[in-house]
Design a protein around this motif. Structure first.
Motif, PDB file in Angstrom:
ATOM      1  N   ARG A 164       0.831  -1.217   0.000  1.00 19.05           N
ATOM      2  CA  ARG A 164       0.000   0.000   0.000  1.00 19.05           C
ATOM      3  C   ARG A 164       0.860   1.259   0.000  1.00 19.05           C
ATOM      4  O   ARG A 164       0.581   2.213  -0.748  1.00 19.05           O
ATOM      5  CB  ARG A 164      -0.929  -0.006   1.222  1.00 19.05           C
ATOM      6  CG  ARG A 164      -1.742   1.293   1.353  1.00 19.05           C
ATOM      7  CD  ARG A 164      -2.747   1.214   2.479  1.00 19.05           C
ATOM      8  NE  ARG A 164      -2.159   1.024   3.779  1.00 19.05           N
ATOM      9  CZ  ARG A 164      -1.614   2.007   4.508  1.00 19.05           C
ATOM     10  NH1 ARG A 164      -1.556   3.255   4.027  1.00 19.05           N
ATOM     11  NH2 ARG A 164      -1.123   1.766   5.708  1.00 19.05           N
ATOM     12  N   LEU A 165       1.914   1.269   0.798  1.00 19.23           N
ATOM     13  CA  LEU A 165       2.787   2.442   0.864  1.00 19.23           C
ATOM     14  C   LEU A 165       3.476   2.692  -0.478  1.00 19.23           C
ATOM     15  O   LEU A 165       3.620   3.832  -0.917  1.00 19.23           O
ATOM     16  CB  LEU A 165       3.832   2.257   1.965  1.00 19.23           C
ATOM     17  CG  LEU A 165       3.305   2.255   3.400  1.00 19.23           C
ATOM     18  CD1 LEU A 165       4.396   1.833   4.374  1.00 19.23           C
ATOM     19  CD2 LEU A 165       2.741   3.619   3.779  1.00 19.23           C
ATOM     20  N   GLN A 166       3.894   1.609  -1.147  1.00 21.09           N
ATOM     21  CA  GLN A 166       4.520   1.767  -2.463  1.00 21.09           C
ATOM     22  C   GLN A 166       3.520   2.323  -3.471  1.00 21.09           C
ATOM     23  O   GLN A 166       3.854   3.188  -4.282  1.00 21.09           O
ATOM     24  CB  GLN A 166       5.060   0.425  -2.946  1.00 21.09           C
ATOM     25  CG  GLN A 166       5.825   0.521  -4.264  1.00 21.09           C
ATOM     26  CD  GLN A 166       6.311  -0.830  -4.737  1.00 21.09           C
ATOM     27  OE1 GLN A 166       5.542  -1.796  -4.770  1.00 21.09           O
ATOM     28  NE2 GLN A 166       7.583  -0.925  -5.085  1.00 21.09           N
ATOM     29  N   ARG A 167       2.299   1.839  -3.399  1.00 23.73           N
ATOM     30  CA  ARG A 167       1.261   2.325  -4.311  1.00 23.73           C
ATOM     31  C   ARG A 167       0.978   3.810  -4.081  1.00 23.73           C
ATOM     32  O   ARG A 167       0.761   4.572  -5.025  1.00 23.73           O
ATOM     33  CB  ARG A 167      -0.012   1.495  -4.117  1.00 23.73           C
ATOM     34  CG  ARG A 167      -1.105   1.786  -5.125  1.00 23.73           C
ATOM     35  CD  ARG A 167      -2.217   0.748  -5.035  1.00 23.73           C
ATOM     36  NE  ARG A 167      -2.800   0.676  -3.702  1.00 23.73           N
ATOM     37  CZ  ARG A 167      -2.732  -0.382  -2.907  1.00 23.73           C
ATOM     38  NH1 ARG A 167      -2.100  -1.467  -3.312  1.00 23.73           N
ATOM     39  NH2 ARG A 167      -3.300  -0.377  -1.713  1.00 23.73           N
ATOM     40  N   GLU A 168       1.005   4.236  -2.825  1.00 24.14           N
ATOM     41  CA  GLU A 168       0.729   5.636  -2.495  1.00 24.14           C
ATOM     42  C   GLU A 168       1.877   6.569  -2.876  1.00 24.14           C
ATOM     43  O   GLU A 168       1.640   7.679  -3.350  1.00 24.14           O
ATOM     44  CB  GLU A 168       0.452   5.767  -0.988  1.00 24.14           C
ATOM     45  CG  GLU A 168      -0.832   5.124  -0.532  1.00 24.14           C
ATOM     46  CD  GLU A 168      -0.969   5.126   0.981  1.00 24.14           C
ATOM     47  OE1 GLU A 168      -2.034   4.720   1.465  1.00 24.14           O
ATOM     48  OE2 GLU A 168      -0.016   5.524   1.687  1.00 24.14           O
TER      49      GLU A 168
END
Length: 280
Positions: free
Chosen positions: A199-203
């Protein structure tokens, strides 16, 4: 576009042979002519058994160790022997999440001091002050923002690893190196941390180098996989290529060791569950 390029990197350590203090020094090659690229926004997993050289490779990529030979390029800039301001910029762009959160977090520091320490080293003043900045990051990684004044010993292993991730994200890195970041956690907590990392990479769009020995974990998170054996990369390709069509015998051996559910057992288990539900 390549964010990080590792070219023919070798790392040797000097050890003493048999015979005690009088024994001659013997060079040991931990990493042998390793080359790979990390693209913008991708996750490259480096896998292998203990002692294969994957963690040493990760530390070289983070400039925590200097290579004996070979070069490192970050955003097309040679940083192999960089010092001073150039190295400081690199430290800002590349962060590491270590295997054991408790050994990598200062037990005498509160969460706020741990998270804001990278900013202090870079001479950056967080917007709104350190406490507000820490609470925002804690919320982002799934921690209670009101616990910013607590110490690492007051958290579980999974929570402590989230603190390590928050610290890594504090300076807005372009590359995060996860060195066995979930291997010390329970399976259920591993899944939560992997979901958080994705999720953090996507954000934010940063890249990962993900070091692991658990191929089941790697398949969940990586786009490309490099397999290391005895200090060398023996196979490098997309996740599906490496898992579904392995070329090297060592890779085939690793994959054969991954536990698999017997399809017949799984089918019978589902039938029993369905029968149980109908009988209620």
């Amino acid at each position: 576009m390549s964010l990080l390029r590792v070219k023919d990197v070798t790392k040797q350590f000097v050890t003493r042979g048999q015979g005690g203090l009088l024994a001659p020094k013997v060079p040991f090659t931990a990493v042998d002519r390793v080359s790979f690229d990390v693209e913008l926004g991708e996750t490259l997993a480096i896998v292998g058994e203990s002692g294969s050289g994957k963690s040493t490779t990760a530390r070289i990529a983070a400039r925590l160790l200097d290579p004996t030979s070979g070069t490192l390029e970050f955003e097309n800039e040679d940083i192999t022997r960089s010092t001073g301001k150039q190295l400081a910029r690199f430290r800002n762009d590349v962060q590491v999440v270590f295997q054991d959160p408790f050994s990598s977090l200062n037990p005498r520091y509160t969460v706020e001091r741990i998270v804001t320490a990278p900013l202090a080293y870079q001479g950056i003043a967080p917007k709104g002050g350190g406490r507000a900045f820490t609470k925002e990051l804690m919320e982002r990684v799934g921690l209670n923002p009101d616990h910013s004044s607590r110490y690492p010993s007051q958290f579980s292993g999974g929570q402590a690893q989230r603190i390590g991730i928050a610290r890594a994200l504090a300076v807005g890195p372009k590359l995060v190196i996860c060195d066995e970041a979930v291997s010390a956690l329970d399976v259920s907590i591993q899944a939560q941390i992997l979901e958080l990392l994705v999720r953090l990479q996507r954000e934010s769009g940063f890249s990962y180098i993900f070091i692991a020995h658990d191929l089941a974990v790697v398949r969940q998170i990586a786009q490309r996989v490099a397999v290391m054996n005895k200090g060398r990369i023996v196979e490098l390709g997309s996740r599906d290529e490496v898992f579904d069509r392995p070329q090297d015998e060592y890779t085939k051996t690793l994959l054969a060791a991954v536990p698999r559910i017997n399809p017949e057992w799984d089918r019978k288990r589902r039938l029993r569950e369905q029968e149980r539900m109908r009988s209620r």
